[in-house]
Design a protein around this motif. Sequence first.
Motif, PDB file in Angstrom:
ATOM      1  N   UNK A  38      -2.854   2.170  -2.537  1.00 18.20           N
ATOM      2  CA  UNK A  38      -1.734   2.862  -3.178  1.00 18.20           C
ATOM      3  C   UNK A  38      -1.949   2.879  -4.691  1.00 18.20           C
ATOM      4  N   UNK A  91      -1.517  -4.026  -0.878  1.00 18.40           N
ATOM      5  CA  UNK A  91      -0.426  -3.248  -1.465  1.00 18.40           C
ATOM      6  C   UNK A  91      -0.087  -3.798  -2.844  1.00 18.40           C
ATOM      7  N   UNK A  92      -0.041  -5.127  -2.949  1.00 19.82           N
ATOM      8  CA  UNK A  92       0.266  -5.742  -4.237  1.00 19.82           C
ATOM      9  C   UNK A  92      -0.802  -5.371  -5.262  1.00 19.82           C
ATOM     10  N   UNK A  93      -2.048  -5.421  -4.845  1.00 19.29           N
ATOM     11  CA  UNK A  93      -3.129  -5.088  -5.760  1.00 19.29           C
ATOM     12  C   UNK A  93      -3.016  -3.637  -6.231  1.00 19.29           C
ATOM     13  N   UNK A  95      -0.300  -1.811  -6.403  1.00 23.70           N
ATOM     14  CA  UNK A  95       0.833  -1.710  -7.326  1.00 23.70           C
ATOM     15  C   UNK A  95       0.453  -2.269  -8.693  1.00 23.70           C
ATOM     16  N   UNK A  96      -0.288  -3.391  -8.692  1.00 27.38           N
ATOM     17  CA  UNK A  96      -0.707  -4.004  -9.957  1.00 27.38           C
ATOM     18  C   UNK A  96      -1.521  -2.996 -10.758  1.00 27.38           C
ATOM     19  N   UNK A 234       0.664   9.369  -5.860  1.00 25.40           N
ATOM     20  CA  UNK A 234       1.503   9.079  -4.694  1.00 25.40           C
ATOM     21  C   UNK A 234       1.580  10.306  -3.792  1.00 25.40           C
ATOM     22  N   UNK A 237      -1.402  10.398  -1.800  1.00 24.41           N
ATOM     23  CA  UNK A 237      -1.263   9.400  -0.725  1.00 24.41           C
ATOM     24  C   UNK A 237      -0.465   9.999   0.430  1.00 24.41           C
ATOM     25  N   UNK A 238       0.626  10.676   0.062  1.00 24.99           N
ATOM     26  CA  UNK A 238       1.446  11.331   1.078  1.00 24.99           C
ATOM     27  C   UNK A 238       0.626  12.378   1.824  1.00 24.99           C
TER      28      UNK A 238
END
Lengths: 316, 525, 384
Positions: A38, A91-93, A95-96, A234, A237-238
Motif C-alpha cells: 500500500x 501494511x504498517x510498512x 503506511x510508514x 491508492x 491499488x484500487x
Amino acid sequence: MDELMLGTLLASTLRVATPLILCALAGVLAERSGVIDIGLEGKMLCAAFAAGAAGAVWGSSFVALAAAIGVAFALSMLHGYACVIHRGDQVVSGMAINILAAGLTVVLGIACFHQGGQTPALPDEVRLRALWPEAPEVLGDLIGNGLAGYNVLVYLALALVPGVWLLLQQTRFGLRLRAVGENPHMVDAAGVSVHGLRFSALALNGLLCGLAGSYLVLAQNAAFAPHMTAGRGYMALAAMIFGKWRPLPALAACLLFGFLDALAIRLQGAVLPVIGEVPVQFIQALPYLMTVILLAGFMGSSQAPGALGRPYLKER
Amino acid sequence: MTEQVEVKPLAVRMHNIHKRFGTVQANDAVSLSVRAATVHALVGENGAGKSTLMSVLYGFYQADEGEIEIEGRPVRIPDAHAAIALGLGMVHQHFMLVDRLSALDNILLGAEQGFFLRRAQAMARERLLALMQSSGLVVDLDARVGDLSVGDRQRLEILKALYRGARILILDEPTAVLTPAETEQLFAVLAKLREQGCTVILITHKLKEVMRLCDQVTVMRAGRVVHECAIAETTVEQLAEAMVGRKVSLGRSEPAEEVAGEIRLVAEGLRFTDAMGCVRLKEVSLSLRAGEIVGVAGVAGNGQSELLAVLSGLASPQAGRLQLGAQTFGVMPGERWLDPRIARQLGLAHVPEDRHARAMVMDFPAWESAVLGYEALPAYSHKGWMRRAAMMAATAAMMSRFDVRPPLPQLGSSKFSGGNQQKLVLAREIGQNPVLLLVGQPTRGVDIGAIEFIHARLRELRDAGCSVLVVSSELDEILALADRVLVMNAGRITGELPIEACDEKTLGMLMSETDVAQVAEEVEA
Amino acid sequence: MISFFKSGATPPMPRWAELVLMPLVNLAIAFALAGGVVALVGQAPGLVLETLLQGAFGSLRGVSYTLYYTTSFIFTGLAVALASHGGLFNIGAEGQASIGGLGIGLLALWLSNSLPWYLMWPLLLIAGMGFGALWAAVPGYLQAWRGSHVVITTIMFNFMASALLSYLLVHQLKVNDGMAVESAPFGASAHLSGIHQVLASLGVEWPSSPLNLSFVLALGAAVAVYLLLWRSRAGFRLRAFGSSASAAEYAGINPRHQTLLAMACSGALAGMVGMNEIAGVNDKLLLDFVGGAGFTGIAVAVIGRNHPFGIVMASLLFGALFQGGAEVAFEVQGFTRDMVVMLQGLIVLVSGAMSHVVAGPVARLVHACSRREASFTEKETQHG
C-alpha cells in the motif's frame, strides 16, 4: 459530443491513466509475490520529487528518470528489508512509506529550492514531448488527439501491460513468482529462494513506481508540487484489486478510473438535462465505491494471492 | 572397510549431527547410514528429532556440528537447491504444492529448462509421461492441484522428486493422510523404485508398515539414535520398546463398573461437506451414555475431526439431528444447530484436537486462557465486568489440582509445555462438572508422564457418571481408555464394538474395509 | 563477546524492557534519523530541538496548544488501538473522523439555535460517535459478512468520506456569500468551552487557546477504553478474538459480531475528533479539519503499544511535536511542520514495520546485561 471533445476526452483518459497503469502493474508484481504494497502512493511521490529535483539541477530527462527510478527502487528495497527479511507488518510498512514520503518530499523541497516545496519548472527540453506532435493535424481530432501524439511513457505503460502478463504467465520467473505468492514453502522446498523472488518482484515494483512518479513531473506537470500524487497510488491499488491482481483487467480498471477522472473534470459545473448539475465528487468517489462493491463480492468473486501479507518463516 | 560383496554401498552417511533450537537439543550426536537401493525406516515418537534430521539432510536447517556424505563424497548442503543437485528428493508431510497451479507447473517449478515456459512445459511433459510409465505413478498433468485427491497429490510429489533426478527419496509420514488402500499402492510404488535402484528413507511412527516394507531401521528418541538394525533381525515389540524407552504396557483400563447409564446424546444422520466440497461425514449416527468412555478410532482424516466439530457446535452439518439432554437441534427450516456457547450451557465440554489454535489464546496469560469459553459464569464475571481476583484464584486451584507446572497463573499461555497446557485445558473443561466431554487427541504432543495423568482423569470423570467421547489416532490410546469403540472410515462409522471384542487386527480391518471395496470398484471401472 | 546483530534466536525480553525500553529505543532511532535529515538540510538539530521544546512546553500558551493537538491524537490513537486489539488494522480513522465531524456539524446546524448547551453537548457527542461508528461499521460488516479486507475498504472509505464531505459543503451547506468552502457558523450552545473559559470561571487565569473540554473527554475515553478492554467481558472476548480467531470461535464468541463491534467502537472514538475540532474550535463545518490526525493515530498506536496509557503519552509527544514544530517553523528559516510528518513516518517505520529489526539486538543487550548483573551479585554474595 463532437469529435474534438471525444478526442480530448480519450486523450485525457489515457494521460490520467498512465501513472495508474504503471503503479497498478507495480502492485500486481509485488502482491502476486505475496507482498502487500500500500506504499505505492509514497513511492510514486518520492519518485516524482526525485525526478523534479534531479531534472531541475542537472537539466537532463535521463538523469531525472534515473533518479526517480533509483529513489522508488530504494524505497521498495526498504519495504523488502522490513517485511521480507525481518517479517515486519507489510501494511504498517507501506503506511510508514506513505507518511514518510508526504513529509520528506516537502522538507527536502523547501530546503533545496525555497519555493514552498515546489521544484523549479523544468525547461521544455527536459520534459518528455509527444513523439508525434503533428498527429492531430494529420489524422484528425479523434485519432490524432486520442491515440497518437503522446509521449514515450504512455506507450511504454501500455506496452508493459502485455509485457507483465507475458512475464507472469509465460516465463520461468513468472511461474516462480506466482507460486511464491501462493505457497512460499513449496518454492523453498523446490530450491528457489523465496526472499530472492520477493526482492526481484519488489525491484521491478520500484522501477515501475519510479516511472509513474517521473511521468507526473516530466510529462503531466512541469514541476514537482507537494502532495502532487493526490491519492493516485491508492487509486492504482484500487485498480489492481479491481483487476483481480491480473495485468490486463487492471489495465481496464485504470482506463475506467482514468475516464471517470477525465469526465469529472469535464463535467465540473456543467448542467446536464434531467440530472441537473452533476456532483463531481460523486464521480471522483466512484472508483473507490466500485472497488468496495467488487471486493464485497457483489461483482463476481475476487481472490487475492494465497500467501498475500504473510511473511515467510522457514521454521514450520 | 568390509569386503563383503553383497553389502550395497552407502547412499547417505550422516555423522555426529548436532542441532539445537533455543534450549531444545533436537539432534544430539546423531549418526545415520543408509545403504543404496534399500528402504530405510527412521522411526520415533513425535518430537524425537526425525524431521529435524531429515531437514538437515535436505538443507532446510544447518547442523550446528557434524558431517554428511552422499554416495561416498563429503558434502555441504546449504539449501534445498544443493540437496536436489545431489540427487535428494523430499516428500513432505504437508504437501509442497500450489493449489492454483496445474500439476505440470507444480512439477516444473524450480526445474524449468529455459526462460520461456511453453518449451519447458512441452519438454517436461514428454519426460514425465515416460517417468509415469516406468514408475507406475499416474497423475493428470493438466488438472489444477486444488482439484486433485490426497493420493494424487502424493503421487505428484514423488513424481516431482523423480523428475528432478532424485536417487534418494525422503518421505515424511507418507501414510498419515492415506487410506489403507492408498497405502498399499504407495508401498507397491516404493518397492518398484527400490528395484530400479532408488534409495528410500521413510520417516514414520507406524511400526507395522516398517516391518512390511523396509530393509533397515533406525530408531530415534529424544534427539538421539537409540537403536539400529536390519528389519529381519527385529520385531515390532523391540522397536516399540526402543521408541518409548521402556516396556510398552499401555494397560487396558478396568471397564466401567456400571455399564451404560442414561442416554446423554443422540446424533442421527449427520452429513457434513467441507468448504472444498468434500463430503467428510456421511450419515453418521451415534449415541453416548452416562458413565462410559466411547473411543473413535480411525486413520487421521476420515471424518473424526469433523465429527468433533459438528458435535461441539463448531460446525453445522448439512443434514442430521442432535439430541442433547432435553434439547433437540437440527438443520431444517425453523431449527438451529448447536453452538459452542449453548453446548457449554448444556454441560457439554470439549477439549479440542488443536490446542494451539483453539484451546487457548496463546497471547493471554494462563489465568485468562483458563476461563476461555466460561467467562460469562457468575464466578468469573458480574454484570459484564470480569472478576480478576476470582479468575486468578480459580486458575491457581486448577493448576494445583491438575499438577500444572509451573503453577503460575500470570505466566503466558504459550510458555507452558504441551503436556501442561493440555492439563490446564482439561482442568478448565472438567472444572464445571460437565455431563458430556468430547476429547480430541487427548495426549498429542504430551510427554509420557502427563499421558498417564490425563488418562487417569478421564477415567475418574467416567466413573463419576460423565459421558466421554475420545477421538484419537493412536489405536493404543483407544484400547487403553475406551469402554466401547466406534471405527470411522471415509466419513462413515464402519463398526461399533464393545472393548472386549477389540483387538488391533479387527479394528485395523474395520478402519480399511470399505476402501478395499472402493478400490475394487475403481479397478473395475 | 556477543554479536548483537546476528540473526537467530532472540532471547525473551523482560516485561519492563518490552513495554518501556523498546518504545524509547525506537523513538531514539527515529529522532536520530530525523535529526540527520535536519542536519542534512543545513539546520542545527540541537537548536531545532530546543526551539521545539520551548515552543511546546515553554509557556502556558504553548502547553495549551500542545494539549489541544494531543486531544485529537488520543482519539485517533485509541481508535486504531481498539481495532487492533480486535485483530483489525483500521487505516480509516481519518475518514471516520471527518464523518464524525460531519455528524456533529449537521446536528449543530440543525439544533444549536434552539437547545441549551447542556442538552447540546451530549447530543453532539452522540452524533459524532454515531456517525463515526456507522462509517467504520460498514467496512467491518463487509469484512465479517462479505469477506473484503478491512485495510483496503477503510482506505477506500477515506476517499469516499472526503468526497462526501466536499460534496455536502460545496453543494448543500455552503454559505452563499463566502469564498471559503464552509458551513454557516453554529449557535453558541454548540460551542464546547475552552479550558481557559472553564478555568476563568473558577478564578484561575489561563491564556486563551484552542484547548477545550474535549481534552478531558479524551482522557475519559482513554480510561473507558482501558476498562472496556481489560476489565469487561466484552473486552475479554474482543481480545480473545483479536489474538486467535479460532480459539474465540471455540469459546463460543461470534467472530462477525466482534469484527463489527471493534470497527464500530473504533469509528466512534475517531468520530470524537470532531468534538475537538468542530465543536471545540471552529464552530462551523469545513473541509480537512482532521488534517491527518487519523494517520497520526497509527503512529500513536504503534508507539503507545496499543495501550491507553501509552497512547496518551504518545499523543502528548506528537502534540508537542506539532505545536513545537509550528514554533520552529516560525523561528527557523526553511523549517516546516512537514518535518514532523516525516518524523511520524520514521516512527511508524522503525517501531512498527521494523520492530523485529530493533528488538533482536535490544533483547540480546538486555540479556547480556542482566546476566552480567546476576554474576556480579553472585560474586558479591560469595565474598560477603
